[in-house]
Scaffold this active site. Structure first.
Site, mmCIF file in Angstrom:
data_model
loop_
_atom_site.group_PDB
_atom_site.id
_atom_site.type_symbol
_atom_site.label_atom_id
_atom_site.label_comp_id
_atom_site.label_asym_id
_atom_site.label_seq_id
_atom_site.Cartn_x
_atom_site.Cartn_y
_atom_site.Cartn_z
ATOM 1 N N CYS A 52 0.719 -1.283 -0.101
ATOM 2 C CA CYS A 52 -0.600 -0.137 -0.252
ATOM 3 C C CYS A 52 1.054 1.596 0.013
ATOM 4 C CB CYS A 52 -0.735 -0.016 1.384
ATOM 5 S SG CYS A 52 -2.164 -0.820 1.628
ATOM 6 N N ARG A 129 -8.114 -4.348 -3.398
ATOM 7 C CA ARG A 129 -7.321 -2.636 -4.171
ATOM 8 C C ARG A 129 -8.030 -2.573 -5.523
ATOM 9 N NH1 ARG A 129 -1.986 -2.406 -1.788
ATOM 10 N NH2 ARG A 129 -1.459 -4.497 -0.849
#
Length: 215
Positions: A52, A129
């Site tokens: 991330c 995601r």
């Protein structure tokens, strides 16, 4: 038998669901934020995680590209606002990269559920995601999903944004692997007259239904 939770998600062509949320730049209403510009709404599983960090850093480094193409960014994870702020600060201190775009503190999972970012087969507590490209009219134009352990491709995100915007402006379609500067596909003729006009045109003809041109 254990019952699996399911969540709905907007589809391509749908109006993007509206919401109010606390973000790293303050309280925001999505439709107000979206007004007059494209928005890329994307989720990540958690703050202070390696994949991330690379992804949000990638978005941040493309600040000028997105601004030049009338596109705002908005991130999301199921973390508190204090976690977001601490993470933003830590990344800036370690790398010099500042996440200036808003990141939603979706601790109650309201927005994640609204956009189908929670997928129980992957995780019931972390968003996958997801990427939603939403046009200035508030319509969902493109959706991408990646699993928790695979980072997104920033060049593909940029390419598809440009493809959508170019298609809208020129009323055309994009062939495989289209990139700016390459030829685009002209809509197929729908009448015999249009077919005859196409045959006598300067278009690059592969067949009567597949013709390309430069823009």
């Amino acid at each position: 038998m254990e019952q699996q939770l399911t969540y709905t998600m907007p589809r391509i062509g749908d109006k993007a669901p509206d919401f109010d949320a606390l973000t790293t730049i303050g309280q925001l209403n999505f439709s107000d934020y979206n007004k007059g510009s494209w928005v890329i709404l994307f989720s990540h599983p958690a703050d202070f995680t390696p994949v991330c960090t690379t992804e949000l850093s990638g978005f941040a480094k493309e600040k000028e590209f997105f601004a030049a193409h009338n596109t705002k960014l908005m991130g999301l994870s199921i973390d508190s606002i204090h976690s977001h702020i601490a993470w933003v600060n830590a990344v800036q201190e370690k790398t010099g990269i500042l996440f200036e775009f808003p990141i939603i503190a979706d601790i109650d999972m309201k927005v994640a559920k609204l956009y189908g970012m929670l997928q129980p087969g992957e995780s019931e507590t972390s968003a996958v995601r997801a990427v939603f490209m939403i046009d200035p009219e508030g319509k969902v134009r493109l959706i991408m999903y990646y699993p928790l352990n695979i980072g997104r491709n920033m060049e593909e995100i940029k390419r598809t944004l440009l493809a959508l915007q170019t298609s809208d402006t020129n009323k055309c379609a994009m062939p495989l692997n289209w990139e700016p500067g390459k030829k685009v596909i002209v809509p197929a003729p729908k009448t015999i007259k249009a077919l005859a006009e196409r045959k006598s045109s300067n278009l690059e003809m592969v067949d009567w239904y597949l013709a390309l041109k430069s823009i």
